[in-house]
Every structure is written in structure tokens, then in C-alpha cells.
Write an enzyme that holds these catalytic residues in place. Structure first.
Site, PDB file in Angstrom:
ATOM      1  N   LYS A 111       0.596  -1.270  -0.168  1.00 16.74           N
ATOM      2  CA  LYS A 111       0.131   0.065   0.145  1.00 16.74           C
ATOM      3  C   LYS A 111       1.046   1.346  -0.101  1.00 16.74           C
ATOM      4  O   LYS A 111       1.113   1.741   1.249  1.00 16.74           O
ATOM      5  CB  LYS A 111      -0.627  -0.123   1.763  1.00 16.74           C
TER       6      LYS A 111
ATOM      7  N   CYS B  51      12.900  11.178   8.379  1.00 11.98           N
ATOM      8  CA  CYS B  51      13.016  10.317   9.564  1.00 11.98           C
ATOM      9  C   CYS B  51      13.856  11.311  10.630  1.00 11.98           C
ATOM     10  O   CYS B  51      13.516  11.139  11.484  1.00 11.98           O
ATOM     11  CB  CYS B  51      12.126   9.308   9.275  1.00 11.98           C
TER      12      CYS B  51
ATOM     13  N   GLU C 110       8.094   1.782  11.251  1.00 13.52           N
ATOM     14  CA  GLU C 110       9.410   2.791  11.734  1.00 13.52           C
ATOM     15  C   GLU C 110       8.690   4.050  11.057  1.00 13.52           C
ATOM     16  O   GLU C 110       7.991   4.200  10.449  1.00 13.52           O
ATOM     17  CB  GLU C 110       9.846   2.673  10.029  1.00 13.52           C
TER      18      GLU C 110
HETATM   19  P1  NAD Z   1       1.598   9.041   7.311  1.00 11.79           P
HETATM   20  O1  NAD Z   1       1.850   7.937   8.739  1.00 11.79           O
HETATM   21  O2  NAD Z   1       0.859  10.493   7.302  1.00 11.79           O
HETATM   22  O3  NAD Z   1       1.348   7.512   6.168  1.00 11.79           O
HETATM   23  C1  NAD Z   1       2.259   7.006   5.784  1.00 11.79           C
HETATM   24  C2  NAD Z   1       1.282   5.372   5.320  1.00 11.79           C
HETATM   25  O4  NAD Z   1       0.484   5.244   6.258  1.00 11.79           O
HETATM   26  C3  NAD Z   1       0.967   6.227   3.927  1.00 11.79           C
HETATM   27  O5  NAD Z   1       1.345   5.398   2.688  1.00 11.79           O
HETATM   28  C4  NAD Z   1      -0.578   6.642   3.932  1.00 11.79           C
HETATM   29  O6  NAD Z   1      -1.630   6.214   3.294  1.00 11.79           O
HETATM   30  C5  NAD Z   1      -0.783   5.312   5.280  1.00 11.79           C
HETATM   31  N1  NAD Z   1      -1.684   5.270   6.148  1.00 11.79           N
HETATM   32  C6  NAD Z   1      -2.406   6.395   6.791  1.00 11.79           C
HETATM   33  N2  NAD Z   1      -3.698   6.224   7.707  1.00 11.79           N
HETATM   34  C7  NAD Z   1      -3.506   4.708   8.134  1.00 11.79           C
HETATM   35  C8  NAD Z   1      -4.501   4.278   8.820  1.00 11.79           C
HETATM   36  N3  NAD Z   1      -5.279   4.848   9.548  1.00 11.79           N
HETATM   37  N4  NAD Z   1      -4.111   3.270   8.788  1.00 11.79           N
HETATM   38  C9  NAD Z   1      -2.804   2.096   7.364  1.00 11.79           C
HETATM   39  N5  NAD Z   1      -2.263   3.029   6.901  1.00 11.79           N
HETATM   40  C10 NAD Z   1      -2.428   4.455   7.304  1.00 11.79           C
HETATM   41  O7  NAD Z   1       3.202   9.586   7.248  1.00 11.79           O
HETATM   42  P2  NAD Z   1       3.493   9.998   5.821  1.00 11.79           P
HETATM   43  O8  NAD Z   1       3.251  11.351   5.960  1.00 11.79           O
HETATM   44  O9  NAD Z   1       4.226   9.599   4.188  1.00 11.79           O
HETATM   45  O10 NAD Z   1       5.265  10.046   5.751  1.00 11.79           O
HETATM   46  C11 NAD Z   1       6.102  11.285   6.848  1.00 11.79           C
HETATM   47  C12 NAD Z   1       6.547  10.580   7.907  1.00 11.79           C
HETATM   48  O11 NAD Z   1       6.784   8.877   8.008  1.00 11.79           O
HETATM   49  C13 NAD Z   1       6.786  10.882   9.003  1.00 11.79           C
HETATM   50  O12 NAD Z   1       6.512  11.039  10.365  1.00 11.79           O
HETATM   51  C14 NAD Z   1       8.529  10.458   9.256  1.00 11.79           C
HETATM   52  O13 NAD Z   1       9.592  10.401  10.332  1.00 11.79           O
HETATM   53  C15 NAD Z   1       7.669   9.019   8.352  1.00 11.79           C
HETATM   54  N6  NAD Z   1       8.692   7.802   8.060  1.00 11.79           N
HETATM   55  C16 NAD Z   1       9.981   7.391   8.903  1.00 11.79           C
HETATM   56  C17 NAD Z   1      10.827   6.266   8.199  1.00 11.79           C
HETATM   57  C18 NAD Z   1      11.413   5.374   9.370  1.00 11.79           C
HETATM   58  O14 NAD Z   1      12.341   4.613   8.984  1.00 11.79           O
HETATM   59  N7  NAD Z   1      11.772   5.822  10.626  1.00 11.79           N
HETATM   60  C19 NAD Z   1      11.272   6.681   7.166  1.00 11.79           C
HETATM   61  C20 NAD Z   1      10.519   7.841   6.577  1.00 11.79           C
HETATM   62  C21 NAD Z   1       9.554   8.268   6.540  1.00 11.79           C
END
Ligand code: NAD
Length: 499
Positions: free
Chosen positions: A192, A302, A268
Site C-alpha cells: 500500500k 525521519c 518505523e
Molecule cells: P503517514 O503516516 O501519513 O502515511 C504513511 C502511510 O500510511 C501512507 O501510505 C498512508 O496512506 C498510510 N496511512 C495513513 N493513515 C492510515 C491508517 N489509518 N491506517 C493504515 N494506513 C494509513 O506518513 P507520511 O506523511 O506518508 O510520512 C511521513 C512520516 O513518515 C514522518 O513522520 C516520518 O518521520 C515517517 N518516516 C519514518 C521512517 C522510518 O524509517 N522511521 C522513514 C520514512 C518516513
């Protein structure tokens, strides 16, 4: 089946890319049950590039059934690791053969510089697939001595059907970090991607069959997080969710897993990583690494080194050199050859970051440079440095996910450690000093899953990556990740012990 074709005619890349836009289920592109679509927006100018299919719970259910069937009939324990490894290597070959096209799609979709996408994202994706291809036939248990009447050993079996939910900042790389170990260990997968950046994942799908993966082993359902992502984490026949994204969404996924089938979850999540810079550093190198720490990927990492603690004795010199370096970073068109920083991903993120900049000013921090929109269109933000930051300010406590550095002066090592740990996050940290004792002492004292000494954002595929505290659960990359994609079984063989 519907697809979209894009003609790239840029200084960095010339060529055509055709991307299927449906859902990829059981080896075929299909229309979503409810016929919904999502617009893909170019962050450089806010214009729609194309639309892709948006899946719902009904599509997730079809994909999960396909994955389960494939897992039982022609994957999982039925295919030896050596064959799974060959397929992953073939997939890496195919990606490598089309690396420029994938880099161009990533640059278009995310707004990152083509050069960065090509030498960073795509190389890391190829590397992760190859790294786990190597592991596929080396996932082994142990024999464990008990007594002479028993032969006992462990097996690392695949978990089954894995849902992989990824964010938009490194779309193909995050996906590869998940499918690499998942497929090496023999799981079937439902991907996804982020609704904001679906293009490279869609372009990858036809390559699975070419690499030899049976239909249904890898499926992709694009869709909104609250609909398709939620349906995947709710599904009773999904055995595990591997998630990268925000801490807020991670919490929801864990809650959903706990209320449904207690599926396994690895998370993550976000960060607010400190860089701690002592008086005795190599200034030029430290400035470059600290800049790479916060400004890489437009601050959308991140592990972004967003809190920069600088010891008083070098503070003025560091600030001057760091400022000059930040001002030299070229912001602009991702396909121009000298661009370092492109736009932020979306209007929402743009507004969010500008909101943080406003809050920093209101809380009394000083905008040393930047703080404004760059240009007149798209979602560009100037590299921004705040000084006079205090520990309780929002810009010091919360993840901004943009090109915004908070610089904080400190005097003693103890003070730096205490402030560095004053956060709910624990993803990464960096320490800059020529004193090796101090470097190791501080690296061990900061609560973070990764500690860099005299560098920042310098990752390795063979090293585990993940968070302490609210930055996550579990680890990605390296051998350590494999334990999150396997179930451990203990087998007891009775050798003549009679009751
Ligand atoms: P997000 O949490 O908004 O979305 C991430 C994914 O989750 C997307 O595919 C989104 O469609 C999905 N999603 C959203 N709501 C959901 C739900 N209720 N149930 C299941 N899936 C759902 O994050 P983002 O804005 O896409 O990414 C930015 C964030 O990701 C930042 O906080 C960043 O720190 C984090 N990040 C962490 C790492 C790591 O390895 N620790 C790496 C990259 C990004």
C-alpha cells in the site's frame, strides 16, 4: 488496462515512461471495485500529473485472498530459499536496467532532484533487493542440545500474508526495504504505497512476473490511508503489517491490530534527531554533514538532524559556516543538474511547515536565514535556520519534516546529552568531535536506534535501523530485520523416551 505515459525532456533525463494505473492483484492490473481514483500532483507546480486507481476494503479483501492462495499453493514453504533469492536478484537486475526511468519517475512524483533519486533512492532499492536475495537461502535455525532422548531444533518459517504500508518521502526505497526481507523469507505481500507517490511502485509491478514471482505473491492496492491502509490493518487474514510513516498512524495501526487478529506489527516512525557538535571538530566536515543531516531530501527524512546542539566555543564559527553552506544549496527544478533541494511534497505539508516556522517566531526563536516560500509556484521552502531556540518550543519538540534547523548552544557534555534526550522520539543522533572517548560515551548515552559519529544520514543496508521510544517498534535492514518476517518454531523430536 489503463496506463499513463510521460515524456521526459529534461537536462537530466530524456525518455518515455509508461506506468499502469490500476490495482495489481494476482499478477494482473485490475479496476478497483468502487472505481475511485486519486490525482497525482506535481509538487513543482501543483498541477495534476495523472490519476491512479483508488482501492477500498473490497479490493484489499480480493488482494488478501490472492496473496493467501499464492502463499499456500506456490510460495512460502513450497519454494526453496535459493530460488526466492534468484527471483529477488532478477528483480534487482530489472530495476537496475531501468534505473534512470525509475529515478525520473521518483523525481517527478516526489520533487526530489533526479541525481539524488538516481544515486540515492534507486541505488538503495536495488541494493536492498540484492542484500536480501543473499539472505534468502541463509535463513536458518539451530539445533539445541537438551538431553540424549531428544533432538530439538528451531525453524524460521514465513509469517504468511504481509501488508506493507509505506510513506511518500522515499517511496521505492521504503518499499524495497520491506519486500526484500518479506520475500526472502517466503511471505506473500500486499503493498500500500502512499496516495501521494504511487508511480514507481506501479511501474515496478510488471517486473515481478518477469523476475519469476508467481502471480499473487506480490499485490499492490493504492488508496487513501484511512480507507485502503485501514482495511489492510483490519483484515483478519493479514498476518503482519510492516509500516513506515508517522507516529500518529503507527499508533492507529497498532490499535487496529490489537482489536482484530493481533497481527504482528513493526513500526518505523518519526523522529527529532539531535546532532551534537563539540568545540574540537573538523569544522568544514561537520558543517557538510550537519547540513546533509537536516537538508537532505528537503528535510523530509525521519532521521533529519533537526536539532543541532553546538558547544559555546565553536558556536559563532559553526553558525557562520553553516549559514554560508545552507545559502549555497540550490533550490529549484528537480531535473536541473545543479539542484540540491526541490519542493516539499504537497500543499498540506507546505502549510504545515510554514505553520511551524510561524510558531517558532511567535515562541521567540530567531529566523537566522530563510523562513519563506521559495519562488511563486509549487511547494518550495527556503532552507531555514532558527537560533535562540528553547527546549520547550514546538520547533524543538515536534517533527517538522521540512528544511528547518533549530540551533541550540550548550556548554557541557552532560547538558548536551540531557537536552538531546529531551524528546519523545529516539530514531537517530549524531556526535561530532575528534575526542574518541567522548564520541563513544555520548553516542552510547543518547537514546536512539542509530548513533552516527562524525557523520549523519549515512545508512547501511547491512545495519539494523529503527527507533527507541516513540520512533518505532522492530528493526528494518540487516540480518535483524529477518526476525520480523519469520515465525520461530521449536521442533522437539522424541528419540525413544517412553512414558
Ligand atoms: P503517514 O503516516 O501519513 O502515511 C504513511 C502511510 O500510511 C501512507 O501510505 C498512508 O496512506 C498510510 N496511512 C495513513 N493513515 C492510515 C491508517 N489509518 N491506517 C493504515 N494506513 C494509513 O506518513 P507520511 O506523511 O506518508 O510520512 C511521513 C512520516 O513518515 C514522518 O513522520 C516520518 O518521520 C515517517 N518516516 C519514518 C521512517 C522510518 O524509517 N522511521 C522513514 C520514512 C518516513
Amino acid at each position: 488496462m489503463s496506463s499513463f505515459t510521460y515524456q521526459f525532456d529534461t537536462p537530466s533525463y530524456k525518455g518515455t515512461s509508461t506506468v499502469p494505473t490500476g490495482l495489481f492483484i494476482n499478477g494482473k492490473f485490475v479496476e478497483p471495485v468502487e472505481k475511485g481514483t486519486i490525482e497525482v500532483v506535481n509538487p513543482v507546480n501543483g498541477k495534476v500529473i495523472t490519476s491512479v486507481a483508488a482501492g477500498t476494503a473490497a479490493d484489499i479483501d480480493i488482494a488478501v485472498r490472492a496473496a493467501r492462495k499464492a502463499y499456500k499453493e506456490c510460495w512460502g514453504l513450497k519454494v526453496p530459499g535459493v530460488q526466492r533469492g534468484r527471483m529477488l536478484n532478477k528483480l534487482a537486475d530489472l530495476l537496475q536496467a531501468n534505473a534512470d526511468e525509475f529515478a525520473a519517475l521518483e523525481a517527478l512524483d516526489v520533487g526530489k532532484a533526479f541525481r539524488v533519486a538516481r544515486n540515492g533512492d534507486i541505488l538503495a532499492s536495488i541494493g536492498a533487493l540484492r542484500y536480501y536475495a543473499g539472505w534468502a537461502d541463509k535463513i536458518q535455525g539451530k539445533t539445541i542440545e537438551t538431553n540424549e532422548k531428544k533432538l530439538a531444533y528451531t525453524r524460521h518459517e514465513p509469517i504468511g500474508v504481509v501488508g506493507a504500508i509505506v510513506p511518500w518521502n522515499f517511496p521505492l526505497t521504503m518499499l524495497s526495504f520491506k519486500i526484500g526481507p518479506a520475500l526472502a523469507a517466503g511471505n506473500a505481500v500486499i503493498l500500500k504505497p502512499s496516495e501521494l507517490t504511487p508511480l514507481t511502485a506501479l511501474r515496478l509491478c510488471p517486473l515481478f512476473a518477469e523476475a519469476g514471482f508467481p502471480d499473487g505473491v506480490v499485490n499492490l492496492v493504492n488508496g487513501y490511508g484511512s480507507i485502503a491502509g485501514q482495511a489492510l490493518s483490519e483484515h483478519m487474514d493479514v498476518d503482519k503489517i510492516t509500516f513506515t510513516g508517522s507516529t500518529l498512524t503507527g499508533r492507529k495501526i497498532m490499535e487496529t491490530a490489537s482489536k482484530t487478529n493481533l497481527k504482528k506489527v513493526t513500526l518505523e516512525l518519526g523522529g527529532k534527531s539531535p546532532s551534537v557538535i563539540f568545540n574540537d571538530v573538523d569544522l568544514e566536515q561537520t558543517v557538510k554533514w550537519a547540513s546533509h543531516g537536516i537538508f537532505m531530501n528537503h528535510g523530509q527524512a525521519c532521521t533529519a538532524g533537526s536539532r543541532i546542539f553546538v558547544q559555546a566555543g565553536i558556536y559563532d564559527r559553526f553558525l557562520k559556516a553553516f549559514t554560508e553552506h545552507a545559502l549555497s544549496l540550490k533550490v529549484g527544478d528537480p531535473f536541473a543538474r545543479d539542484t540540491y533541494q526541490g519542493p516539499q511534497i504537497s500543499q498540506t505539508q507546505f502549510e504545515r511547515i510554514m505553520g511551524y516556522i510561524k510558531s517558532g517566531k511567535e515562541d521567540g526563536a530567531t529566523v537566522h536565514i530563510g523562513g519563506e516560500r521559495h519562488g511563486n509556484e509549487g511547494y518550495f521552502i527556503q532552507p531555514t535556520i532558527f537560533t535562540e531556540c528553547k527546549p520547550n518550543m514546538k520547533i524543538v519538540q515536534e517533527e517538522i519534516f521540512g528544511p528547518v534547523a533549530a540551533i541550540i548552544k550548550f556548554t557541557t557534555e552532560e547538558e548536551a546529552i540531557e537536552q538531546a534526550n529531551n524528546t519523545v522520539y529516539g530514531l537517530a543522533c549524531s556526535v561530532f568531535t575528534r575526542d574518541i572517548d567522548r564520541a563513544i560515551r555520548v553516542a552510547h548515552s543518547i537514546e536512539a536506534g542509530t548513533a552516527w559519529i562524525n557523520c549523519h544520514n549515512s545508512s547501511e543496508l547491512s545495519l539494523p535501523f529503527g527507533g527507541f521510544k516513540q520512533s518505532g517498534i522492530g528493526r528494518e535492514l540487516g540480518e535483524y530485520a529477518l526476525e520480523h518476517y519469520t515465525n520461530l518454531k521449536a521442533v522437539h523430536v522424541n528419540i525413544g523416551h517412553r512414558l
